[in-house]
Scaffold this motif. Structure first.
Motif, mmCIF file in Angstrom:
data_model
loop_
_atom_site.group_PDB
_atom_site.id
_atom_site.type_symbol
_atom_site.label_atom_id
_atom_site.label_comp_id
_atom_site.label_asym_id
_atom_site.label_seq_id
_atom_site.Cartn_x
_atom_site.Cartn_y
_atom_site.Cartn_z
ATOM 1 N N ALA A 184 -6.792 0.550 0.946
ATOM 2 C CA ALA A 184 -6.723 0.873 -0.482
ATOM 3 C C ALA A 184 -6.903 2.390 -0.618
ATOM 4 O O ALA A 184 -7.564 3.009 0.230
ATOM 5 C CB ALA A 184 -7.826 0.127 -1.224
ATOM 6 N N CYS B 129 0.858 -1.200 0.000
ATOM 7 C CA CYS B 129 0.000 0.000 0.000
ATOM 8 C C CYS B 129 0.888 1.241 0.000
ATOM 9 O O CYS B 129 2.115 1.133 0.092
ATOM 10 C CB CYS B 129 -0.973 0.001 1.181
ATOM 11 N N ASP C 17 -1.355 5.363 3.565
ATOM 12 C CA ASP C 17 -2.583 4.569 3.717
ATOM 13 C C ASP C 17 -2.423 3.459 4.757
ATOM 14 O O ASP C 17 -3.241 2.535 4.824
ATOM 15 C CB ASP C 17 -2.981 3.952 2.363
#
Ligand code: PLP
Length: 366
Positions: free
Chosen positions: A202, A58, A62
């Motif tokens: 995400a 990621c 995040d």
């Protein structure tokens, strides 16, 4: 001498994690402080965040640090489940079950993976859902078909949270490749310290509503001063963890020794983590097996929890349809530093334990 075969409860601390923590313990500052000491702490924390984000797929911004896997799972359900119906696998960990007590359960096949046909039916039959699915099961090591579940979720507009607490460091885990909305990981299951974990999001979900408010840390997504030294150990452990394929031969040897003496391997024909086996011994209570092995210096655990003298059958094994055997199974989970001597000790202790617990005298007393 203790032979520790309970890695899925917690892994032994890796030397790389210990070294990183000791170095970080020399830093005094709070990462939120603007002065030089604070900036030094912040640098360690942000370097660790970048390492973990790259390792598990990621963007650094995040990744939200939490107190462990339980909090990461709870934050995912709280933040991504808002306004959605909750759908979880029947063999999820209590961290998810407790966060989503009214969720619809997706049944599993008798060897452990979820029934994707039923999941598809559930998703097509109602409003948008948050699906929570573990990547690897803590009791059996069963690897769930997460990529297939993610594809179904995409078709039906559902979000997917993946509990990767047992999988991270033991098999390939990448948020982007899994196609999930979020994944939870935990340091102490990788060989880092206890007390820290993370929720990886995400990009489209990166601004989550916090579960714990406070001083605005973690970009307002999780209040509280982060444990900088533990975070440094977490990142170092994640880099040192290279999977469990190399442990599979030792695990298989332990399994063979137990099977010769009457054990059944639970879910042995499904894809599994290389370090885990779940062994059911017909007629022998799980807690008695754990105690007997402990007396021989071998640490394993029971899928079943014992309270008030009664053994509650494991919900995981019950969901797999094991019936009475669900209260007669132990979990053997090899840590990163397991040796052939550990497996030999387990095999020798298992024989004596199986003979003793299954003798007619003990069976009558139980
Ligand atoms: N999820 C799974 C699959 C686990 O096995 C565990 C712990 O055993 C957790 C979540 C909770 O993680 P933690 O102990 O870091 O809170």
């Amino acid at each position: 001498m203790m032979h520790y075969l309970d890695a899925n409860a917690t892994e032994p601390l890796r030397p790389e994690a210990r070294d990183a923590m000791l170095a970080a313990c020399g830093i005094t500052g709070n990462p939120s402080s603007v002065h030089c000491a604070g900036r030094a702490a912040r640098r360690v924390m942000e370097d660790s965040r970048e390492t973990l984000a790259a390792r598990f797929g990621c963007q650094p911004g995040d990744l939200v640090f939490t107190s462990g896997g339980t909090e990461a799972d709870a934050l995912a359900v709280h933040a991504l489940g808002q306004g959605r119906r909750l759908v979880i696998g029947a063999t999820e960990h209590d961290a998810i079950r407790a966060a989503a007590p009214d969720a619809t359960l997706v049944p599993v096949l008798s060897n452990g993976p979820i029934d994707l046909g039923v999941l598809a039916g559930i998703l097509s039959a109602g409003p948008p859902a948050l699906v929570c699915l573990m990547l690897a099961n803590n009791e059996t090591g069963t690897i769930q078909p997460v990529a297939e579940a993610a594809a179904l979720c995409r078709v039906h507009g559902a979000r997917l949270h993946v509990d990767a607490v047992q999988a991270a460091g033991r098999m390939a885990v990448n948020l982007g490749a899994l196609g999930a909305s979020s994944i939870a990981i935990s340091s102490h299951k990788i060989g880092g310290p206890t007390g820290v974990g993370a929720l990886l999001l995400a990009p489209e979900h990166s601004s989550v509503v916090p579960l714990i408010r406070g001083g605005g840390q973690e970009r307002g997504r999780r209040g509280g001063t982060p444990p900088v030294a533990a975070i440094a150990g977490f990142a170092a452990a994640a880099m040192a963890a290279v999977g469990t394929e190399a442990l599979a031969a030792l695990r298989d040897a332990a399994e063979r020794a137990a099977v010769i003496h009457g054990a059944m391997v639970v879910g042995g024909d499904a894809p599994r983590l290389g370090n885990t086996t779940c062994l059911a011994l017909p007629g022998a209570r799980a807690d008695m097996q754990v105690i007997a092995l402990d007396l021989e210096g071998v640490a394993v655990s029971a899928g079943a929890a014992c309270s008030s003298g009664k053994v509650a059958a494991s919900h995981v094994l019950a969901a797999m349809g094991l019936g009475a055997l669900a209260g007669q199974a132990i979990r053997v989970s090899l840590p990163w530093n397991a040796s052939a001597a550990d497996v030999d000790a387990f095999a020798a202790a298992y024989v004596r334990m199986a003979d003793r617990l299954r003798s007619p005298l003990v069976s009558r007393a139980a």
